[in-house]
Design a protein around this motif. Structure first.
Motif, PDB file in Angstrom:
ATOM      1  N   VAL A 155       1.011  -0.946  -0.124  1.00  0.00           N
ATOM      2  CA  VAL A 155      -0.022  -0.460  -0.151  1.00  0.00           C
ATOM      3  C   VAL A 155       0.992   1.088   0.246  1.00  0.00           C
ATOM      4  O   VAL A 155       1.925   1.307   0.363  1.00  0.00           O
ATOM      5  N   GLY A 156       0.231   1.981  -0.884  1.00  0.00           N
ATOM      6  CA  GLY A 156       1.040   3.510  -0.269  1.00  0.00           C
ATOM      7  C   GLY A 156       0.504   4.688  -1.175  1.00  0.00           C
ATOM      8  O   GLY A 156      -1.067   4.750  -1.157  1.00  0.00           O
ATOM      9  N   ILE A 157       0.865   5.422  -0.789  1.00  0.00           N
ATOM     10  CA  ILE A 157       0.439   7.631  -0.794  1.00  0.00           C
ATOM     11  C   ILE A 157       1.773   8.048  -2.420  1.00  0.00           C
ATOM     12  O   ILE A 157       3.505   7.955  -2.098  1.00  0.00           O
ATOM     13  N   ILE A 158       1.418   8.265  -3.388  1.00  0.00           N
ATOM     14  CA  ILE A 158       1.562   9.344  -4.183  1.00  0.00           C
ATOM     15  C   ILE A 158       1.328  10.351  -4.655  1.00  0.00           C
ATOM     16  O   ILE A 158       0.585  10.824  -4.545  1.00  0.00           O
ATOM     17  N   GLY A 159       2.487  11.131  -4.705  1.00  0.00           N
ATOM     18  CA  GLY A 159       2.108  12.745  -4.380  1.00  0.00           C
ATOM     19  C   GLY A 159       3.541  13.593  -4.464  1.00  0.00           C
ATOM     20  O   GLY A 159       3.871  12.782  -5.648  1.00  0.00           O
ATOM     21  N   PRO A 160       3.251  14.939  -4.316  1.00  0.00           N
ATOM     22  CA  PRO A 160       4.224  15.630  -4.548  1.00  0.00           C
ATOM     23  C   PRO A 160       5.849  15.683  -4.426  1.00  0.00           C
ATOM     24  O   PRO A 160       5.280  15.482  -3.070  1.00  0.00           O
ATOM     25  N   THR A 161       6.374  15.901  -4.990  1.00  0.00           N
ATOM     26  CA  THR A 161       7.639  15.814  -3.517  1.00  0.00           C
ATOM     27  C   THR A 161       7.694  16.525  -2.582  1.00  0.00           C
ATOM     28  O   THR A 161       8.654  16.119  -1.184  1.00  0.00           O
ATOM     29  N   ARG A 162       6.688  17.847  -2.028  1.00  0.00           N
ATOM     30  CA  ARG A 162       6.716  17.794  -0.668  1.00  0.00           C
ATOM     31  C   ARG A 162       5.439  17.461  -0.713  1.00  0.00           C
ATOM     32  O   ARG A 162       4.699  18.270   0.928  1.00  0.00           O
ATOM     33  N   LEU A 163       5.450  15.848  -0.097  1.00  0.00           N
ATOM     34  CA  LEU A 163       4.972  15.441   0.952  1.00  0.00           C
ATOM     35  C   LEU A 163       5.206  15.320   1.950  1.00  0.00           C
ATOM     36  O   LEU A 163       5.920  15.362   2.473  1.00  0.00           O
ATOM     37  N   ASN A 164       4.395  15.394   3.169  1.00  0.00           N
ATOM     38  CA  ASN A 164       4.587  15.580   4.084  1.00  0.00           C
ATOM     39  C   ASN A 164       5.188  14.293   5.356  1.00  0.00           C
ATOM     40  O   ASN A 164       4.326  13.425   5.540  1.00  0.00           O
ATOM     41  N   TYR A 165       6.498  13.628   4.304  1.00  0.00           N
ATOM     42  CA  TYR A 165       6.609  12.381   4.877  1.00  0.00           C
ATOM     43  C   TYR A 165       6.684  12.208   6.544  1.00  0.00           C
ATOM     44  O   TYR A 165       6.217  10.869   6.640  1.00  0.00           O
ATOM     45  N   ALA A 166       6.898  12.899   7.327  1.00  0.00           N
ATOM     46  CA  ALA A 166       7.374  13.022   8.486  1.00  0.00           C
ATOM     47  C   ALA A 166       5.744  12.267   9.236  1.00  0.00           C
ATOM     48  O   ALA A 166       5.213  11.046  10.139  1.00  0.00           O
ATOM     49  N   ARG A 167       4.806  12.856   8.783  1.00  0.00           N
ATOM     50  CA  ARG A 167       3.615  12.298   8.687  1.00  0.00           C
ATOM     51  C   ARG A 167       2.296  11.192   7.530  1.00  0.00           C
ATOM     52  O   ARG A 167       2.083  10.269   8.440  1.00  0.00           O
ATOM     53  N   ILE A 168       2.889  11.148   6.567  1.00  0.00           N
ATOM     54  CA  ILE A 168       2.936  10.304   6.278  1.00  0.00           C
ATOM     55  C   ILE A 168       2.978   8.614   5.845  1.00  0.00           C
ATOM     56  O   ILE A 168       2.367   7.418   5.944  1.00  0.00           O
ATOM     57  N   VAL A 169       4.912   8.763   6.473  1.00  0.00           N
ATOM     58  CA  VAL A 169       5.114   7.474   6.568  1.00  0.00           C
ATOM     59  C   VAL A 169       4.473   6.305   7.851  1.00  0.00           C
ATOM     60  O   VAL A 169       4.560   4.841   8.040  1.00  0.00           O
ATOM     61  N   PRO A 170       4.568   7.315   8.813  1.00  0.00           N
ATOM     62  CA  PRO A 170       3.729   6.042  10.321  1.00  0.00           C
ATOM     63  C   PRO A 170       2.281   5.658   9.552  1.00  0.00           C
ATOM     64  O   PRO A 170       1.391   4.716   9.888  1.00  0.00           O
ATOM     65  N   MET A 171       1.696   6.854   9.095  1.00  0.00           N
ATOM     66  CA  MET A 171       0.428   6.518   8.004  1.00  0.00           C
ATOM     67  C   MET A 171       0.420   5.330   7.509  1.00  0.00           C
ATOM     68  O   MET A 171      -0.715   4.150   7.267  1.00  0.00           O
ATOM     69  N   VAL A 172       1.272   4.881   6.447  1.00  0.00           N
ATOM     70  CA  VAL A 172       1.222   3.922   5.783  1.00  0.00           C
ATOM     71  C   VAL A 172       1.274   2.994   6.299  1.00  0.00           C
ATOM     72  O   VAL A 172       1.030   1.500   5.945  1.00  0.00           O
ATOM     73  N   ASP A 173       2.274   3.175   6.554  1.00  0.00           N
ATOM     74  CA  ASP A 173       3.100   1.988   8.113  1.00  0.00           C
ATOM     75  C   ASP A 173       1.464   0.943   8.400  1.00  0.00           C
ATOM     76  O   ASP A 173       1.348  -0.522   8.418  1.00  0.00           O
ATOM     77  N   TYR A 174       0.898   2.224   9.226  1.00  0.00           N
ATOM     78  CA  TYR A 174      -0.032   1.535  10.271  1.00  0.00           C
ATOM     79  C   TYR A 174      -1.457   0.522   8.952  1.00  0.00           C
ATOM     80  O   TYR A 174      -1.767  -0.481   9.481  1.00  0.00           O
TER      81      TYR A 174
END
Length: 361
Positions: free
Chosen positions: A329-348
């Protein structure tokens, strides 16, 4: 929790040894991730925890630019991080947050509701839509259809030379595959082959069924005539073919049209839409996230898929009841994704999907 990505060679010793450089670089990246806008020396001087003049900040920014971590877009006095700078930030400086209890509960509730009375595809489509809604990017899921648990198989003759292999999975999904028949095959052989397979198929994946038949080849050859035995083997081989291997689900592409700041942004998104249409390349990239246990981050031109659109992807694998990786599972977006928030979201989300595949445990 950390993002499992290859660590690059350090762009420059100054980031590790100079606290001023780290803070100035962090302000530039944070500003870019928040607004997409260049950050100037005067703004940075006001935001820093230490007292520095704008002139001193500009000197440090020059060093960061020489190190390849930031650049000046057009004639702007401000700076933006380069893709190399973003990679360095993500690997060496980013502090990954934790999801709130409300965010965890929302993911759990939506995914459990989606899994109730739905096929596996329906559940994974909801996972893709959920990630899209939480991130304002495009949610993506790729899964291996061959890992579906099977319930029934049937051979349906179309003409003397062809038949359909009809596979019914535990979740109700049906797959059809075209099969070439051996010359002179009697109609009764189709029924015999189906009966032989259905006696062994319940709850198994195609891979497990194929392994069992290979292990008990002598028994099969004693029970079936040679033409029917060939039909069994060719039927399983056809059902396990490349067309059944990977399945891509994308939701929320429209989110990528929000917050466009310039014509070049629109062109970038147009290119990204083109990338998403090229499903094979997206699947190949997502499949690279299966290489490890954790979350993987792919930034911009580090991969050929996003080399033109300048996009990023955050992805994590999920597992079945036997702890085998069966999708991503994953998220695709611009390079200015909020990585610090999205990493745990995708992981969970990947962990929740895995638990649902394991019967909700």
């Amino acid at each position: 929790m950390s993002a499992h990505t290859p660590r690059p060679e350090s762009p420059s010793g100054l980031i590790e040894t100079d606290q001023r450089s780290r803070e100035i670089f962090r302000q530039i990246v944070d500003g870019y991730l928040a607004t997409g806008e260049p950050v100037g020396s005067r703004n940075i001087a006001r935001l820093l925890p230490m007292a520095l003049s704008p002139a001193t900040v500009r000197n440090v920014m020059t060093d960061l630019e020489l190190a390849g971590l930031i650049y000046a877009p057009h004639t702007s006095a401000g700076r933006l991080p380069t893709e190399r700078g973003l990679r360095f930030f993500v690997d060496a400086m980013m502090e990954v947050g934790n999801l709130t209890s409300d965010e965890r509960a929302r993911i759990e509730a939506q995914m459990k509701a989606a899994a109730t009375g739905r096929t596996l595809d329906g559940t994974l489509t909801e996972a893709s839509a959920l990630l899209s809604g939480l991130s304002r990017g495009a949610g993506v899921v790729v899964t291996t259809k061959a890992n579906a648990r099977l319930k029934h198989i049937e051979f349906v003759r179309l003409d003397p030379a062809r038949a359909l292999v009809v596979l019914v999975a535990d979740d109700g999904t049906v797959e059809n595959r075209l099969l070439a028949l051996p010359p002179g095959l009697p109609a009764s052989a189709l029924t015999e082959a189906a009966n032989f397979l259905n006696a062994r198929i319940m709850g198994k994946t195609l891979g497990e069924l194929r392994a069992e038949i290979a292990q008990h080849r002598a028994q099969m050859e004693s029970e079936l005539d040679s033409l029917t035995a060939r039909l069994v083997e060719s039927g399983i081989a056809t059902a396990s073919g490349p067309s059944s291997d990977r399945h891509l689900i994308v939701r929320g592409q429209a989110n990528l049209l929000e917050d466009l700041k310039a014509q070049e942004d629109l062109e970038r998104i147009r290119l990204l839409f083109g990338d998403l249409e090229t499903q094979t390349d997206v699947i190949d990239l997502l499949s690279r996230a299966e290489a490890g246990d954790g979350v993987r981050i792919f930034i911009g031109s580090e991969n050929k898929l996003f080399s033109m659109s300048g996009s990023s992807m955050v992805a994590a694998p999920f597992r079945d009841a036997e702890q085998r990786i069966v999708g991503v599972v994953g998220i695709i977006g611009p390079t200015r994704l909020n990585y610090a928030r999205i990493v745990p979201m995708v992981d969970y989300t990947a962990k929740v999907v895995g638990r649902l595949l394991d019967g909700g445990r």
